[in-house]
Design an enzyme around this catalytic site. Structure first.
Site, PDB file in Angstrom:
ATOM      1  N   ILE A 153       0.829  -1.184  -0.042  1.00  0.00           N
ATOM      2  CA  ILE A 153      -0.016   0.056   0.035  1.00  0.00           C
ATOM      3  C   ILE A 153       0.967   1.255   0.109  1.00  0.00           C
ATOM      4  O   ILE A 153       1.932   1.273   0.777  1.00  0.00           O
ATOM      5  CB  ILE A 153      -0.874   0.200   1.484  1.00  0.00           C
ATOM      6  CG1 ILE A 153      -1.730  -1.330   1.235  1.00  0.00           C
ATOM      7  CG2 ILE A 153      -1.846   1.347   1.344  1.00  0.00           C
ATOM      8  CD1 ILE A 153      -2.894  -1.357   0.365  1.00  0.00           C
ATOM      9  N   LYS A 154       0.358   2.204  -0.784  1.00  0.00           N
ATOM     10  CA  LYS A 154       0.924   3.544  -0.667  1.00  0.00           C
ATOM     11  C   LYS A 154      -0.080   4.551  -0.108  1.00  0.00           C
ATOM     12  O   LYS A 154      -1.053   4.661  -0.590  1.00  0.00           O
ATOM     13  CB  LYS A 154       1.475   3.968  -2.121  1.00  0.00           C
ATOM     14  CG  LYS A 154       1.874   5.440  -2.214  1.00  0.00           C
ATOM     15  CD  LYS A 154       2.541   5.859  -3.580  1.00  0.00           C
ATOM     16  CE  LYS A 154       2.771   7.286  -3.809  1.00  0.00           C
ATOM     17  NZ  LYS A 154       3.656   7.277  -4.795  1.00  0.00           N
TER      18      LYS A 154
END
Ligand code: 5RP
Length: 251
Positions: free
Chosen positions: A165-166
């Protein structure tokens, strides 16, 4: 195998994001990717870019991991950016030797469901071919930048199958990382003073992030190459931001 190309032996990564043009057009520091990125890329573990930028601006003889921007989102000329579509076939991602595909998701926005469907379809294709999917928690104009929001958005994308995830750094960031079962890398966001950006990277790593994916805080720094090296010192060597900044000033 593809994830291990992005994350080093220490489990950390320094990603260089220069995919802004796909919604913003030419942005300060990113006007001439063909001149700028080749000088910087040796200091990044992973390059985050669109396929158009990769084809035209990146010399092919590199060994960097590629995180391919794979949604087509609306431009900044639109009020609401949240109605993007899946914009890259997985076959093209494989042809480009991508190590991951990045899918922008707008949790809480008008186009939330469509963007989450883009993610789900990408995860399905990714599972078929062994392609990791990066879920990006975009913050539209309406969205609040709170621990609760980033915690919810990150967890949601992980539960839908994103492999990493960013998201953005925020207060009580350890609650965001603790609530997310896959690695998190932080976005840099708008340009802030170099020392502050290094502090943000340091705190993020110490609060459970696996890495950083910065763009403008590198590309708009006074010394982009030195900035990327200083970020590496923080992320891979555990240097304090003050020591990394001292190194930045001498580089
Ligand atoms: C937007 C993105 C971009 O890659 C990212 O925001 C660019 O990096 P920076 O914000 O550090 O300039 O994922 O959702």
């Amino acid at each position: 195998s593809r994830l291990s190309h992005i994350f080093g032996d220490d489990g950390h990564t320094v990603m260089l994001a220069f995919d802004h043009g796909y919604i913003m057009g030419p942005t300060a520091g990113l006007e001439r990717l063909d001149l700028v990125i080749p000088q910087l890329m040796e200091y990044a573990d992973c390059l985050m870019a669109t396929r158009g930028a990769l084809r035209t601006c990146i010399p092919p003889n590199h060994h960097k991991a590629i995180c391919l921007r794979s949604t087509t989102d609306t431009s900044v000329l639109k009020e609401d950016l949240s109605h993007g579509v899946l914009g890259v076939d997985i076959e093209d991602a494989l042809r480009l030797n991508a190590s991951a595909m990045a899918i922008q998701c707008f949790v809480g926005a008008d186009g939330e469901l469509g963007s989450l469907e883009n993610l789900s379809r990408a995860v399905d294709a990714g599972e078929r071919y062994g392609m990791p999917i990066l879920g990006v928690t975009a913050v539209g104009k309406e969205m609040e930048r709170t621990t609760r929001y980033f915690g919810l958005a990150s967890r949601l994308l992980a539960e839908l199958g994103a492999h990493f995830i960013k998201t953005y750094y925020c207060e009580n960031f350890e609650q965001v990382t603790a609530g997310c079962p896959v690695p998190i890398v932080i976005a840099g966001g708008k340009k802030i003073p170099e020392l502050d950006a290094l502090k943000m990277a340091y705190r993020a790593i110490n609060e459970g992030a696996a890495g950083v994916d910065m763009g403008r805080n590198v590309l708009q720094a006074e010394k982009p190459k030195a900035m990327l090296q200083a970020i590496r010192m923080v992320v891979h060597e555990g240097l304090t931001p003050e020591k990394a900044y001292a190194a930045y000033e001498k580089l």
